[in-house]
Scaffold this motif. Sequence first.
Motif, short mmCIF file in Angstrom:
data_model
loop_
_atom_site.label_atom_id
_atom_site.label_comp_id
_atom_site.label_asym_id
_atom_site.label_seq_id
_atom_site.Cartn_x
_atom_site.Cartn_y
_atom_site.Cartn_z
N GLY A 257 0.81 -1.20 0.00
CA GLY A 257 0.00 0.00 0.00
C GLY A 257 0.85 1.25 0.00
O GLY A 257 2.00 1.25 -0.43
N MET A 258 0.29 2.35 0.49
CA MET A 258 0.95 3.65 0.46
C MET A 258 1.37 4.10 1.85
O MET A 258 0.81 3.67 2.85
N LEU A 259 2.35 5.00 1.87
CA LEU A 259 2.65 5.73 3.10
C LEU A 259 1.59 6.81 3.30
O LEU A 259 1.04 7.32 2.32
N PRO A 260 1.32 7.17 4.56
CA PRO A 260 0.50 8.37 4.77
C PRO A 260 1.19 9.57 4.13
O PRO A 260 2.42 9.66 4.16
N PRO A 261 0.46 10.48 3.53
CA PRO A 261 1.08 11.62 2.83
C PRO A 261 2.05 12.42 3.69
O PRO A 261 3.06 12.92 3.19
N GLU A 262 1.76 12.53 4.99
CA GLU A 262 2.64 13.33 5.86
C GLU A 262 3.99 12.67 6.10
O GLU A 262 4.91 13.30 6.61
N GLU A 263 4.14 11.40 5.71
CA GLU A 263 5.40 10.70 5.93
C GLU A 263 6.12 10.35 4.64
O GLU A 263 7.04 9.54 4.62
N ILE A 264 5.69 10.96 3.56
CA ILE A 264 6.29 10.67 2.26
C ILE A 264 7.71 11.21 2.21
O ILE A 264 7.99 12.32 2.65
N VAL A 265 8.61 10.39 1.66
CA VAL A 265 9.99 10.82 1.44
C VAL A 265 10.02 11.67 0.18
O VAL A 265 9.63 11.21 -0.89
N VAL A 266 10.48 12.88 0.29
CA VAL A 266 10.49 13.75 -0.88
C VAL A 266 11.52 13.28 -1.88
O VAL A 266 12.51 12.64 -1.54
N LYS A 267 11.30 13.61 -3.14
CA LYS A 267 12.20 13.20 -4.21
C LYS A 267 13.59 13.76 -3.95
O LYS A 267 13.78 14.92 -3.66
N GLY A 268 14.57 12.89 -4.05
CA GLY A 268 15.95 13.31 -3.83
C GLY A 268 16.44 13.02 -2.42
O GLY A 268 17.64 13.02 -2.16
N ASN A 269 15.52 12.74 -1.52
CA ASN A 269 15.91 12.40 -0.15
C ASN A 269 16.16 10.90 -0.11
O ASN A 269 15.27 10.10 -0.35
N LYS A 270 17.36 10.49 0.23
CA LYS A 270 17.73 9.07 0.17
C LYS A 270 17.65 8.40 1.53
O LYS A 270 18.27 7.37 1.77
N THR A 271 16.84 8.95 2.43
CA THR A 271 16.76 8.38 3.77
C THR A 271 15.79 7.21 3.85
O THR A 271 15.70 6.56 4.86
N GLY A 272 15.02 6.97 2.80
CA GLY A 272 14.08 5.86 2.88
C GLY A 272 13.35 5.67 1.56
O GLY A 272 13.67 6.29 0.55
N PHE A 273 12.33 4.79 1.58
CA PHE A 273 11.56 4.50 0.38
C PHE A 273 10.65 5.67 0.03
O PHE A 273 10.21 6.42 0.88
N ASN A 274 10.36 5.79 -1.25
CA ASN A 274 9.35 6.73 -1.71
C ASN A 274 7.99 6.25 -1.21
O ASN A 274 7.85 5.12 -0.74
N GLY A 283 13.24 1.43 -7.48
CA GLY A 283 12.74 2.54 -6.70
C GLY A 283 11.75 3.44 -7.38
O GLY A 283 11.32 4.44 -6.80
N ASN A 284 11.35 3.13 -8.62
CA ASN A 284 10.34 3.95 -9.28
C ASN A 284 9.02 3.86 -8.52
O ASN A 284 8.65 2.80 -8.03
N PRO A 285 8.28 4.97 -8.44
CA PRO A 285 7.00 4.91 -7.74
C PRO A 285 5.95 4.20 -8.57
O PRO A 285 5.97 4.21 -9.79
N PHE A 286 4.99 3.53 -7.89
CA PHE A 286 3.85 2.94 -8.58
C PHE A 286 2.98 4.03 -9.19
O PHE A 286 2.40 3.87 -10.24
N SER A 287 2.87 5.15 -8.48
CA SER A 287 1.94 6.21 -8.88
C SER A 287 2.44 7.55 -8.39
O SER A 287 3.14 7.64 -7.39
N ASP A 288 2.07 8.60 -9.11
CA ASP A 288 2.38 9.95 -8.68
C ASP A 288 1.28 10.53 -7.78
O ASP A 288 1.40 11.64 -7.28
N ASN A 289 0.21 9.76 -7.59
CA ASN A 289 -0.90 10.23 -6.76
C ASN A 289 -0.56 9.99 -5.29
O ASN A 289 -0.78 8.90 -4.76
N ILE A 290 -0.03 10.99 -4.62
CA ILE A 290 0.45 10.80 -3.26
C ILE A 290 -0.26 11.75 -2.29
O ILE A 290 0.25 12.01 -1.21
N HIS A 291 -1.43 12.21 -2.67
CA HIS A 291 -2.15 13.13 -1.80
C HIS A 291 -3.05 12.35 -0.83
O HIS A 291 -3.24 11.14 -0.95
N THR A 292 -3.63 13.07 0.12
CA THR A 292 -4.42 12.44 1.18
C THR A 292 -5.60 11.66 0.63
O THR A 292 -5.91 10.56 1.11
#
Length: 343
Positions: A257-274, A283-292
């Motif tokens: 599934g998805m991460l909650p939007p408030e915990e999304i790793v921003v693009k370029g941040n290598k601290t965790g999964f997208n 590491g490509n995202p399944f979808s660009d729809n990452i809103h609430t």
Amino acid sequence: MKNNESVNMRKEEWIGCETIKMNNLHSYDSEVVEGVMAYCNNWHMNPEKVWRNNITGEIFSAKDSYHISQNAAFLTPENRFIEDTKHGLQSVSNKSYINQDRSSFYYDDDIIYSNKNALEKYKESRILLIGAGPSSLETESLWKSNLRKYDFIWSCNHFYNPRFLNDVKVDLATLSNGVDLANPMVLERLEKDKTTVGFVTSVSRNALSLKKFTNNYCNDIFYFSTRYFGKIGSMSRLLVLATKLGAKHISFVGVDGMLPPEEIVVKGNKTGFNSTTNVFRTGNPFSDNIHTDYYNLYKKHYVLLWDYILNNLGKNTTYCNYGASYKYNLTSQVISERLAQIR
């Protein structure tokens, strides 16, 4: 809420959503009752139970279908799948790229699939499904240590890409329209594993490339459509397929599934999964729809998937979630005696 103790004894709560049984509706406060009645009146429904998102208050149920909303989890209402002009048996069997006789099809109110004889071997078997979610990589040592317990391994789409699957024989895979069927890497892996290949018919296909592939592929091919068609990806349909084929046990990993939007790793941040990292595609995202709203849609579709599987389809099947230790695995919040959560 009135009679709080009585209600709590009866409700299920999964992924931040709770069931409301209509014969117990009087036990809820007026806000909940009004929301449920508005839902039923709006869609002219009379379900035995509904689900309510405890944060947004959204009411939803397994009665929802594409006939009333494109954000539903089911293509058609119950008992109308086979006859449906867009998704039913005639539509599936008449696809220009399908060259299999209708006599090879199995169909009922939940699923349609061809080449039924080739799929009989999965009845009463133990199957491991490997999806592209982060838990597949994060728990690799766990599920790999148990591979001998399974009769068959299933996967999907770009399973041929990641190194961690190089030594895993994939017996069955479904390929989406995003897979290049002329890619030598794809063809080599499918031939090496002698993989049975499935194609979902409820999405657009390049008929020419698909015909070229099927005319040259030496192993079994089947086409299928499931009434459940949530936005949560290919693995949900594989879970339905394995259940409908009569597997006695289904384990799975990488169905997160998805991460909650408030915990999304921003693009370029290598601290965790997208938010929706696809570990089959580096590491490509399944979808660009990452809103609430999309996160809540994922929650809803996971709830409806497991309600449907556990309470309708798979009453003789047990399940095991190897990805439950992954922090953002939504299925880890589903509670059932028949669904083991490995942490």
